[in-house]
Design an enzyme around this catalytic site. Structure first.
Site, PDB file in Angstrom:
ATOM      1  N   ARG A   1      25.480 -19.747 -28.662  1.00  0.00           N
ATOM      2  CA  ARG A   1      24.021 -19.723 -28.866  1.00  0.00           C
ATOM      3  C   ARG A   1      23.663 -19.948 -30.336  1.00  0.00           C
ATOM      4  NH1 ARG A   1      21.109 -15.175 -29.382  1.00  0.00           N
ATOM      5  NH2 ARG A   1      22.583 -13.958 -28.177  1.00  0.00           N
TER       6      ARG A   1
ATOM      7  N   ASP B   1       4.415 -35.282 -33.913  1.00  0.00           N
ATOM      8  CA  ASP B   1       5.265 -35.530 -32.752  1.00  0.00           C
ATOM      9  C   ASP B   1       5.588 -37.022 -32.780  1.00  0.00           C
ATOM     10  OD1 ASP B   1       6.241 -36.189 -30.210  1.00  0.00           O
ATOM     11  OD2 ASP B   1       5.197 -34.509 -29.267  1.00  0.00           O
TER      12      ASP B   1
ATOM     13  N   LYS C   1      13.291 -38.500 -24.185  1.00  0.00           N
ATOM     14  CA  LYS C   1      12.727 -39.854 -24.096  1.00  0.00           C
ATOM     15  C   LYS C   1      13.647 -40.852 -24.806  1.00  0.00           C
ATOM     16  CE  LYS C   1       9.130 -37.931 -22.091  1.00  0.00           C
ATOM     17  NZ  LYS C   1       9.482 -36.530 -21.884  1.00  0.00           N
TER      18      LYS C   1
ATOM     19  N   TYR D   1      -0.196 -35.199 -25.654  1.00  0.00           N
ATOM     20  CA  TYR D   1       0.686 -34.797 -24.564  1.00  0.00           C
ATOM     21  C   TYR D   1       0.133 -33.531 -23.910  1.00  0.00           C
ATOM     22  CZ  TYR D   1       4.490 -33.004 -21.891  1.00  0.00           C
ATOM     23  OH  TYR D   1       5.226 -32.489 -20.859  1.00  0.00           O
TER      24      TYR D   1
END
Ligand code: PLP
Length: 381
Positions: free
Chosen positions: A64, A191, A216, A115
């Site tokens: 982690r 973004d 993406k 978005y």
């Protein structure tokens, strides 16, 4: 997170690759960065390590906190954007981590369209009293600038999903820096999912933080959900590392490994998709069914407005080379009417179809799209 690989690629920057950007050309960096040191017998790819824990005393302790796939992916993306990259479990995890930097009660200047997940998260955080939001017309840079004094963060997408405006990052950065001269000023967040670091590098324009849905273009094959945050400021990077460790929104090593493999061909995919998109934008400009083509002049996402939601739905249902599906940035061409999602901002036209242009032969894409548009005319949809 420190690098765990011994050495690094001999052609990469000697020190601190995540901070210094990359030497040479982006294509060369994409092919060579984030690989194990080129010593006899070493693998050329970072091995996929499926281990939650590591023998005490080494650089790695627990998965982690870090693992080799993260380090390699972050080195490549950090070099492209020119900052320190942190991989997270999704683009939304990257958005949430970034918004965690807003102090309690702080104000975020955000675009009135963008978005829908980001808009929904901002609304939820505002509802819960965590922060307040100033929704500003994304196409009105002066209005965004007027909203900056007293704000903790300004959020932009460039280009905007799905309406494809291109906010003036440089003007916003200059205005934010001006506000900072009088004390605390807003962090500028971009973004960069639609542009990719090959077409725009907002940190180089002075932005403080860049986020991506790596699901993406970065990963590029519609097979992983992943996000990444990049910043050039150590104090922000440390906060984000802490957030990732403590909130546990971590990326799986296998997903990260796949995304790293996808990254190797980013430049080829982007080049081809962009060429296809430019060609389609030209052809669509004269199409009798298309009222408006939105194309920012770069990138591989287009949007068309076709007159009615019914016609838009008919076009999406009729295509066979394109796929009617949400998401974008994969090798395959996708389309959808964005307002079919109830959470889509009202500023997005109801008849707008977003086109994510892939790497197919553009003639096949055009024939399929043109046939679907013509058919919608014939049926009177
Ligand atoms: C511009 C943009 N940012 C963030 C996200 C969220 O990314 P993810 O789906 O990887 O959580 C998306 C997803 O479509 C997006 O288009």
């Amino acid at each position: 997170m420190t690098t765990q690989r011994p050495g690094g690629h001999p052609h990469g920057p000697a020190e601190n690759p995540g901070h210094a950007g990359h030497a040479g050309h982006a294509q060369t960096w994409l092919a060579g960065a984030g690989r194990p040191a080129a010593v006899p017998g070493a693998p050329v790819n970072v091995p996929l390590e499926l281990s939650t824990t590591y023998v005490a005393g080494g650089a790695l302790e627990y998965a982690r906190y870090g693992n080799p796939a993260w380090t390699a992916f972050e080195e490549v993306v950090g070099g492209l954007e020119g900052g320190r990259a942190l991989v997270l479990s999704s683009g939304m995890a990257a958005v949430a981590a970034t918004l965690s930097l807003v102090p309690v009660g702080g104000r975020v200047v955000a675009p009135d369209r963008g978005y829908n997940g980001t808009c929904a998260l901002l609304r939820a955080l505002e509802r819960d009293g965590r922060l307040s939001v100033d929704w500003v017309d994304v196409d009105d840079t002066p209005a965004m600038i007027r909203a900056l004094p007293g704000a903790a963060m300004v959020w932009i997408e460039s280009p905007v999903n799905p309406t494809l405006e291109v906010p003036d990052v440089a003007a916003l950065v200059a205005a934010a820096q001006e506000v900072r001269r009088d004390g605390a000023g807003p962090l500028v967040v971009t973004d960069n999912t639609f542009a990719t670091p090959l077409l725009r590098t907002p940190l180089q324009d002075g932005a403080d933080i860049v986020v991506h849905s790596a699901s993406k273009y970065l990963a590029g094959h519609s097979d992983v959900v992943l996000g990444v945050v990049i910043t050039g400021e150590d104090r922000l990077a440390e906060r984000l590392v802490e957030y990732r460790m403590l909130h546990g929104a971590i990326a799986g090593p296998a997903e990260t490994w796949l995304a790293l493999r996808g990254l190797r061909t980013l430049h080829l995919r982007v080049e081809r998709s962009c060429a296809n998109a430019a060609d389609l934008a030209d052809r669509l400009a004269d199409h009798p069914v298309v009222g408006r083509v939105r194309y920012p002049g770069f990138g591989a996402i287009l949007a068309i407005e076709v007159g009615s939601p019914e016609r838009a739905d008919a076009v999406c249902e009729a295509v066979t080379v394109w796929t009617h599906a949400t998401s974008l940035g994969g090798v395959e061409s996708l389309m959808e009417r964005r307002r079919r999602h109830p959470s889509e901002p009202a500023g997005v036209p109801v008849d707008l179809i977003r086109l994510s242009v892939g790497i197919e032969d553009v003639r096949d894409l055009w024939d399929d799209l043109d046939a679907a548009l013509q058919a919608s005319l014939a049926t009177g949809a």
